[in-house]
Design a protein around this motif. Structure first.
Motif, short mmCIF file in Angstrom:
data_model
loop_
_atom_site.label_atom_id
_atom_site.label_comp_id
_atom_site.label_asym_id
_atom_site.label_seq_id
_atom_site.Cartn_x
_atom_site.Cartn_y
_atom_site.Cartn_z
N VAL A 1 -37.15 37.98 -38.80
CA VAL A 1 -36.38 39.15 -39.25
C VAL A 1 -35.64 39.77 -38.09
N VAL A 2 -36.32 39.95 -36.96
CA VAL A 2 -35.71 40.56 -35.79
C VAL A 2 -34.55 39.71 -35.29
N THR A 3 -34.79 38.39 -35.24
CA THR A 3 -33.72 37.50 -34.80
C THR A 3 -32.52 37.57 -35.72
N GLY A 4 -32.78 37.64 -37.03
CA GLY A 4 -31.69 37.74 -37.99
C GLY A 4 -30.89 39.01 -37.80
N MET A 5 -31.56 40.12 -37.54
CA MET A 5 -30.86 41.38 -37.32
C MET A 5 -30.04 41.33 -36.05
N LEU A 6 -30.57 40.68 -35.03
CA LEU A 6 -29.83 40.56 -33.78
C LEU A 6 -28.57 39.73 -33.97
N VAL A 7 -28.70 38.64 -34.71
CA VAL A 7 -27.55 37.77 -34.97
C VAL A 7 -26.47 38.54 -35.73
N ALA A 8 -26.90 39.30 -36.74
CA ALA A 8 -25.93 40.07 -37.53
C ALA A 8 -25.24 41.11 -36.68
N ALA A 9 -26.01 41.82 -35.86
CA ALA A 9 -25.42 42.83 -34.99
C ALA A 9 -24.47 42.21 -34.00
N CYS A 10 -24.85 41.08 -33.48
CA CYS A 10 -24.00 40.38 -32.50
C CYS A 10 -22.69 39.96 -33.13
N ALA A 11 -22.76 39.37 -34.31
CA ALA A 11 -21.55 38.90 -34.98
C ALA A 11 -20.65 40.04 -35.37
N TYR B 1 -27.87 33.04 -24.23
CA TYR B 1 -28.28 34.44 -24.20
C TYR B 1 -29.24 34.65 -23.04
N THR B 2 -29.01 35.71 -22.28
CA THR B 2 -29.88 36.00 -21.15
C THR B 2 -30.09 37.51 -21.04
N CYS B 3 -31.27 37.89 -20.62
CA CYS B 3 -31.57 39.31 -20.45
C CYS B 3 -32.75 39.45 -19.51
N ARG C 1 -36.86 37.55 -16.50
CA ARG C 1 -35.52 37.13 -16.89
C ARG C 1 -35.68 36.02 -17.92
N LEU C 2 -35.13 36.24 -19.13
CA LEU C 2 -35.27 35.29 -20.23
C LEU C 2 -33.91 34.69 -20.57
N THR C 3 -33.93 33.45 -21.00
CA THR C 3 -32.72 32.74 -21.41
C THR C 3 -33.01 31.96 -22.67
N SER C 4 -32.02 31.96 -23.60
CA SER C 4 -32.21 31.24 -24.85
C SER C 4 -30.85 30.86 -25.42
N ASP C 5 -30.89 29.93 -26.39
CA ASP C 5 -29.64 29.56 -27.04
C ASP C 5 -29.38 30.43 -28.28
N ARG C 6 -30.14 31.48 -28.45
CA ARG C 6 -29.97 32.42 -29.56
C ARG C 6 -30.44 33.80 -29.11
N PRO C 7 -30.13 34.85 -29.87
CA PRO C 7 -30.57 36.18 -29.47
C PRO C 7 -32.06 36.22 -29.20
N ARG D 1 -26.64 39.41 -22.30
CA ARG D 1 -25.37 38.79 -21.96
C ARG D 1 -25.27 37.45 -22.67
N VAL D 2 -24.06 37.16 -23.17
CA VAL D 2 -23.81 35.88 -23.83
C VAL D 2 -22.89 35.08 -22.92
N LEU D 3 -23.40 33.92 -22.44
CA LEU D 3 -22.67 33.12 -21.45
C LEU D 3 -22.09 31.86 -22.08
N ASN D 4 -20.99 31.41 -21.51
CA ASN D 4 -20.43 30.11 -21.85
C ASN D 4 -21.23 29.03 -21.14
N PRO D 5 -21.07 27.77 -21.56
CA PRO D 5 -21.81 26.68 -20.89
C PRO D 5 -21.58 26.62 -19.38
N ASP D 6 -20.41 27.08 -18.92
CA ASP D 6 -20.15 27.04 -17.47
C ASP D 6 -20.71 28.24 -16.73
N GLY D 7 -21.41 29.12 -17.43
CA GLY D 7 -22.04 30.28 -16.80
C GLY D 7 -21.20 31.54 -16.81
#
Length: 227
Positions: A6-16, A28-30, A37-43, A53-59
């Motif tokens: 649920v939390v992830t879904g809300m984050l995705v919606a807010a982000c979009a 995604y990194t924070c 320091r956490l990094t993921s391919d989703r919120p 922060r939302v990064l491109n593949p090149d950083g």
């Protein structure tokens, strides 16, 4: 697991919605409150209360995902945003007013000419009323002379009506004079406030940098003759 989803879904919606970031794309990194320091391919659910922060593949940074807000927090933020927008509009309006004032009055002589013109109309109206009172007093003298013949007796209706009309005319002109005096005070108050501000602007003050002029006094509602 359900809560995490649920939390992830809300984050995705807010982000979009807020950043137009397509969910599932980007890195995604924070940094958490305890410094991890956490990094993921989703919120990242652990960072719902922190900026991500939302990064491109090149950083390189592509976008920013703001902290997730509760309905109450969102309402407060929207109110704060409205206040900030209103303040920005007020500041721009203050700059515009100051610039317009300087364009209208490039120097003190121009401002004094405008003051004199505004006062001239009120002074002319006062002089007209004063002359009218003189005429009415002149018209009143023969009426009073005639009234002497009726001492101790009721005045004829026509004479009494003429005296009453004369009284009313004089009182009306006196009221007009008082109104013009009030208007002269209002005009001078307005021009005094403008001149104080203009002197600062002419000396180099930045338009919009000073406190706004106090609400200028409006024309005094005309007084009415007593009945």
């Amino acid at each position: 697991m359900r809560t995490l989803t649920v939390v992830t879904g809300m984050l995705v919606a807010a982000c979009a919605q807020a950043q137009d970031v397509s969910p599932g794309k980007g890195i995604y990194t924070c940094t958490t409150a305890d410094g991890r320091r956490l990094t993921s391919d989703r919120p990242i659910p652990e960072c719902t209360s922190r900026e991500q922060r939302v990064l491109n593949p090149d950083g390189s940074q592509r976008a920013t995902l703001p902290p997730f807000l509760s309905p109450e927090e969102r309402t407060a933020k929207e109110a704060a945003d409205r206040r900030a927008a209103a303040e920005r509009i007020a500041q721009l309006d203050a700059i515009r007013r100051d610039r317009t004032l300087m364009q209208r009055y490039p120097n003190e002589a121009a401002h004094q000419r405008a003051r004199n013109t505004a006062l001239d109309d009120a002074n002319k109206a006062t002089r007209l009323s004063e002359r009218r009172i003189q005429d009415l007093n002149h018209e009143r003298k023969p009426l009073l002379d005639e009234a002497e013949f009726y001492k101790g007796k009721p005045l004829p209706g026509k004479l009494k009506q003429a005296l009453d009309a004369n009284d009313a005319g004089i009182e009306a002109q006196q009221v007009l004079i008082e109104n013009q005096k009030a208007e002269i005070v209002r005009i001078n108050t307005r021009f005094d406030a403008e001149l104080a501000r203009l002197r600062k602007l002419w000396a180099g003050a930045t338009p919009g940098s000073m406190a706004p002029l106090n609400e200028l006094p409006k024309s005094t509602p005309p007084a009415t003759p007593k009945r």
